[in-house]
Each structure stands twice: as C-alpha cells, then as structure tokens.
Design an enzyme around this catalytic site. Structure first.
Site, PDB file in Angstrom:
ATOM      1  N   TYR A   1       0.825  -1.221   0.000  1.00  0.00           N
ATOM      2  CA  TYR A   1       0.000   0.000   0.000  1.00  0.00           C
ATOM      3  C   TYR A   1       0.855   1.265   0.000  1.00  0.00           C
ATOM      4  CZ  TYR A   1      -4.100  -2.835   0.139  1.00  0.00           C
ATOM      5  OH  TYR A   1      -5.074  -3.728  -0.226  1.00  0.00           O
TER       6      TYR A   1
ATOM      7  N   VAL B   1      -9.547   3.301  -4.495  1.00  0.00           N
ATOM      8  CA  VAL B   1      -9.103   3.779  -3.191  1.00  0.00           C
ATOM      9  C   VAL B   1      -8.303   5.072  -3.335  1.00  0.00           C
ATOM     10  CG1 VAL B   1      -9.191   1.504  -2.128  1.00  0.00           C
ATOM     11  CG2 VAL B   1      -7.079   2.227  -3.247  1.00  0.00           C
TER      12      VAL B   1
ATOM     13  N   HIS C   1     -14.500   0.670  -1.186  1.00  0.00           N
ATOM     14  CA  HIS C   1     -13.396  -0.201  -0.771  1.00  0.00           C
ATOM     15  C   HIS C   1     -12.330   0.521   0.043  1.00  0.00           C
ATOM     16  CE1 HIS C   1     -14.514  -3.117  -4.285  1.00  0.00           C
ATOM     17  NE2 HIS C   1     -15.335  -3.215  -3.261  1.00  0.00           N
TER      18      HIS C   1
ATOM     19  N   THR D   1     -14.836  -0.687 -14.745  1.00  0.00           N
ATOM     20  CA  THR D   1     -14.811  -1.811 -13.800  1.00  0.00           C
ATOM     21  C   THR D   1     -15.142  -3.115 -14.520  1.00  0.00           C
ATOM     22  OG1 THR D   1     -15.822  -2.807 -11.836  1.00  0.00           O
ATOM     23  CG2 THR D   1     -17.153  -1.178 -12.993  1.00  0.00           C
TER      24      THR D   1
HETATM   25  N1  APR Z   1     -11.083   3.540 -19.441  1.00  0.00           N
HETATM   26  C1  APR Z   1     -12.116   2.774 -18.979  1.00  0.00           C
HETATM   27  N2  APR Z   1     -11.963   1.511 -18.595  1.00  0.00           N
HETATM   28  C2  APR Z   1     -10.739   0.956 -18.670  1.00  0.00           C
HETATM   29  C3  APR Z   1      -9.608   1.685 -19.130  1.00  0.00           C
HETATM   30  C4  APR Z   1      -9.828   3.039 -19.537  1.00  0.00           C
HETATM   31  N3  APR Z   1      -8.835   3.822 -19.989  1.00  0.00           N
HETATM   32  N4  APR Z   1      -8.525   0.857 -19.057  1.00  0.00           N
HETATM   33  C5  APR Z   1      -8.958  -0.322 -18.579  1.00  0.00           C
HETATM   34  N5  APR Z   1     -10.290  -0.278 -18.359  1.00  0.00           N
HETATM   35  C6  APR Z   1     -11.192  -1.309 -17.845  1.00  0.00           C
HETATM   36  C7  APR Z   1     -10.784  -2.750 -18.114  1.00  0.00           C
HETATM   37  O1  APR Z   1     -11.234  -3.154 -19.414  1.00  0.00           O
HETATM   38  C8  APR Z   1     -11.509  -3.488 -16.995  1.00  0.00           C
HETATM   39  O2  APR Z   1     -12.817  -3.867 -17.380  1.00  0.00           O
HETATM   40  O3  APR Z   1     -11.226  -1.191 -16.452  1.00  0.00           O
HETATM   41  C9  APR Z   1     -11.618  -2.433 -15.882  1.00  0.00           C
HETATM   42  C10 APR Z   1     -10.721  -2.676 -14.681  1.00  0.00           C
HETATM   43  O4  APR Z   1     -11.113  -3.835 -14.016  1.00  0.00           O
HETATM   44  P1  APR Z   1     -10.411  -4.315 -12.660  1.00  0.00           P
HETATM   45  O5  APR Z   1      -8.926  -4.219 -12.803  1.00  0.00           O
HETATM   46  O6  APR Z   1     -11.010  -5.632 -12.317  1.00  0.00           O
HETATM   47  O7  APR Z   1     -10.809  -3.190 -11.596  1.00  0.00           O
HETATM   48  P2  APR Z   1     -12.134  -3.058 -10.713  1.00  0.00           P
HETATM   49  O8  APR Z   1     -13.323  -3.585 -11.421  1.00  0.00           O
HETATM   50  O9  APR Z   1     -12.159  -1.660 -10.209  1.00  0.00           O
HETATM   51  O10 APR Z   1     -11.783  -4.019  -9.497  1.00  0.00           O
HETATM   52  C11 APR Z   1     -12.714  -4.122  -8.463  1.00  0.00           C
HETATM   53  O11 APR Z   1     -11.277  -5.501  -7.160  1.00  0.00           O
HETATM   54  O12 APR Z   1      -9.010  -5.696  -6.785  1.00  0.00           O
HETATM   55  C12 APR Z   1     -10.241  -5.373  -6.216  1.00  0.00           C
HETATM   56  O13 APR Z   1     -10.865  -3.975  -4.441  1.00  0.00           O
HETATM   57  C13 APR Z   1     -10.248  -3.978  -5.699  1.00  0.00           C
HETATM   58  O14 APR Z   1     -11.759  -2.157  -6.102  1.00  0.00           O
HETATM   59  C14 APR Z   1     -11.109  -3.238  -6.706  1.00  0.00           C
HETATM   60  C15 APR Z   1     -12.057  -4.325  -7.155  1.00  0.00           C
END
Ligand code: APR
Length: 231
Positions: A55, A90, A106, A173
């Site tokens: 972190y 975060v 989160h 996401t």
């Molecule tokens: N613009 C929009 N979306 C994007 C971009 C961009 N420039 N670049 C990547 N992405 C998309 C990816 O295609 C993917 O679908 O962002 C998404 C990221 O997904 P994750 O890495 O799984 O992130 P997230 O969904 O926020 O994760 C959820 O998981 O690790 C834990 O607690 C953590 O809050 C987090 C949670």
C-alpha cells in the site's frame, strides 16, 4: 424543478489514464504475489511488512498522479445535475477533480485505521505507513482499505443512492468483485444504464460505450449539452 440524478459507479479503469494500474492488469500480480494475497486479513496476519509495503507503493504512485479528463468530466456534470459518485477506487482522484459527493466502497488509500477500533480513521501524513505507527489507543494502524473477505460497510448506503438514479453510468470496472458488481441491480427499472469500458464485460442490461473513459465520458457530456439545448 427536480434535477436529474446521475449516479456514477467507477472502477480502476477510470484511473488508468492517470497512470494508476488496474488491478487485473499483468495477470493481477504484484511482485509475484497475487493481488488477492496481499489484500486480505490473512496476509496482514502473515506478513504485515509486505502488506504495508504494497500500500505504501500504491500511495507513492497516487501522490504523483493527477485526475484525468474522465474524472474532470464527471465533476463538471454537477453544473447541471445532481451527481453521486460511488467508487471502488481507493485513490482520491474524484475528489481532486472536484466531485463533491464521493462514496468509497473499498476504502481510501490516504487514510489509516486503528486495528482495535474500526471507527478510528486518521489521515496519513505523506505516503508511508510503517510498523510501529500507532493510533491514539496504542494499536498498530492499518491501511483504511476493505480487503478481500471483509465486509463492505458502505454497501447499503451505496445501494440507497443507486436506487434513486435517473441515469446510471458504470465506468472502468470489470464487474468481477461482489457485492460492488451487484449495485447496478438496485437502480430503478426506468433508469437509463450506460457502461463505458474499452473492453466491456458482458452486461446485456447496459447501453455499451466501448471506449476508454475519457473519450466515452466526453461523448456523454456532448449528449447532455445537446439535450439541454432542447434538441
Ligand atoms: N477507461 C475505462 N476503462 C478501462 C480503461 C480506460 N482507460 N482501461 C482499462 N479499463 C477497464 C478494463 O477493461 C476493466 O474492465 O477497467 C476495468 C478494470 O477492471 P479491474 O482491474 O477488475 O478493476 P475493478 O473492477 O475496479 O476491481 C474491483 O477488485 O481488486 C479489487 O478492491 C479492488 O476495487 C477493486 C475491485
């Protein structure tokens, strides 16, 4: 006149254009650890130094990052609509872009929490939280992060916010992590649902904008302007 309520649910992809890596890039590995293995209560019990280091690195990267055009577009919508942001991120880039209603599902990287009283949350001065940094009760401070396997205390407040959405925008996401991924189900039936992601997950209930956040949200801003001009 009632102002339209826009609810934004954001994830790591929104901050990707600020240079902060998404969680599931690089196969979800961090220095050969699965992210899930450094973000759990068990990891904290097993190897506190490693978790603090993980972190601290993220906090250091955040210190050098800036809100990107996508964060700024969302903040700009407050000029014409009520905007609520619910973020899985975060980082504090929504706040730094000017959004005034941000709920962190989160947790927050810039804060620490007492290990003996979860309600005792303190700002972190600088980027480093170390072993031996104590809360006023004398217990070790931990990152103010909701780890895998922990309750999501803000979920019901988030669900309440989503239940009053006129327009729900899900951006950046993968919708893989619950309960956050189920939040969209709380939207009223007649709410418009839009998902912005260059690599969108399968989500048939959404209108999909398959582009990066800055482009997708800019095109939504143009739509809002067009609607406001009376067509
Ligand atoms: N613009 C929009 N979306 C994007 C971009 C961009 N420039 N670049 C990547 N992405 C998309 C990816 O295609 C993917 O679908 O962002 C998404 C990221 O997904 P994750 O890495 O799984 O992130 P997230 O969904 O926020 O994760 C959820 O998981 O690790 C834990 O607690 C953590 O809050 C987090 C949670």
């Amino acid at each position: 006149m009632n102002r339209r309520h826009i609810v934004v649910i954001s994830g790591a992809g929104l901050s990707a254009e600020s240079g902060l890596r998404t969680f599931r890039d690089n196969g979800g590995l961090w220095e050969n650890h699965r992210v899930e293995d450094v973000a759990t209560p068990e990891a904290w019990e097993r190897d506190r130094t490693l978790v603090l280091k993980f972190y601290n690195e993220r906090r250091k990267a955040l210190r050098d990052a800036l809100p990107n055009p996508a964060h700024l577009e969302i903040a700009s919508w407050e000029r014409h609509s009520r905007v609520s942001v619910i973020t899985q991120n975060v980082d504090d880039l929504h706040e730094r872009a000017g959004s005034t209603s941000v709920l962190h599902l989160h947790g927050e990287l810039t804060k620490a929490r007492s290990t003996s009283d979860p309600d005792l949350v303190l700002p972190i001065d600088g980027w480093e939280l170390r072993e031996g940094d104590l809360c006023p009760l004398g217990s070790q401070l931990r990152p103010h992060i909701v780890w895998f396997g922990e309750d999501v205390p803000e979920f019901s407040r988030a669900a309440e916010i989503v239940s009053t959405a006129d327009l729900l925008i899900v951006v950046g996401t993968s919708l893989q992590v619950y309960p956050a991924a189920s939040l969209a189900w709380e939207a009223p039936e007649n709410a418009r649902r839009i998902l912005v992601d260059p690599n969108p997950p399968d989500a048939p209930e959404f209108e999909i904008i398959a582009s990066k956040a800055s482009d997708g949200l800019k095109s939504l801003s143009s739509q809002f302007k067009y609607e406001a001009s009376g067509r």
